[in-house]
Design a protein around this motif. Structure first.
Motif, PDB file in Angstrom:
ATOM      1  N   SER A 227     -18.793  46.424  -4.438  1.00 21.80           N
ATOM      2  CA  SER A 227     -20.088  45.986  -3.912  1.00 21.80           C
ATOM      3  C   SER A 227     -20.902  47.161  -3.362  1.00 21.80           C
ATOM      4  O   SER A 227     -22.128  47.083  -3.282  1.00 21.80           O
ATOM      5  N   ASP A 228     -20.237  48.261  -3.012  1.00 23.71           N
ATOM      6  CA  ASP A 228     -20.962  49.451  -2.541  1.00 23.71           C
ATOM      7  C   ASP A 228     -21.838  50.062  -3.629  1.00 23.71           C
ATOM      8  O   ASP A 228     -22.697  50.884  -3.337  1.00 23.71           O
TER       9      ASP A 228
ATOM     10  N   ARG B 145     -24.129  48.714  -5.049  1.00 29.46           N
ATOM     11  CA  ARG B 145     -25.527  48.287  -4.865  1.00 29.46           C
ATOM     12  C   ARG B 145     -26.361  49.488  -4.446  1.00 29.46           C
ATOM     13  O   ARG B 145     -27.530  49.588  -4.785  1.00 29.46           O
TER      14      ARG B 145
ATOM     15  N   LYS C 131     -12.014  45.857  -6.878  1.00 28.83           N
ATOM     16  CA  LYS C 131     -12.631  44.566  -7.193  1.00 28.83           C
ATOM     17  C   LYS C 131     -11.622  43.515  -6.754  1.00 28.83           C
ATOM     18  O   LYS C 131     -10.453  43.555  -7.172  1.00 28.83           O
ATOM     19  N   ASN C 132     -12.049  42.606  -5.913  1.00 24.12           N
ATOM     20  CA  ASN C 132     -11.165  41.592  -5.340  1.00 24.12           C
ATOM     21  C   ASN C 132      -9.956  42.214  -4.647  1.00 24.12           C
ATOM     22  O   ASN C 132      -8.836  41.728  -4.740  1.00 24.12           O
TER      23      ASN C 132
END
Length: 86
Positions: free
Chosen positions: A8-9, A11, A30-31
């Motif tokens: 998510s970083d 972004r 991821k997850n």
């Protein structure tokens, strides 16, 4: 210490890319599990060169096992012969 970040970083990808340098990749999860690695192009090229070298060494070993090995003396003789031809 490894630089590990959640995917998510990405972004704010420019911030993540600033942290990548030669010898210092950024690992993305991821997850909660390791999924990707972002590395400097020189590290990528070194890894590819190492893989290619290992592949060639494996071919040489396979050839030696199938066709037989040369003694050190036979190698020297072939190299000297090749040197004389140059």
């Amino acid at each position: 210490m490894p630089n590990i970040k959640p995917i998510s970083d990405l972004r704010n990808y420019s911030e993540v890319l600033r942290e990548v340098s030669a010898g210092s990749p950024v690992f993305l999860t991821k997850n909660g599990r390791g999924r990707y690695a972002i590395l400097d192009i020189s590290d990528y090229e070194k890894a590819n060169a190492a893989a290619a070298l290992m592949n060639e060494l494996a071919k040489g070993r396979s050839s030696g096992e199938e066709k037989g090995w040369l003694s050190p003396e036979a190698v020297r003789a072939r190299l000297l012969r090749a040197e004389d031809e140059i």
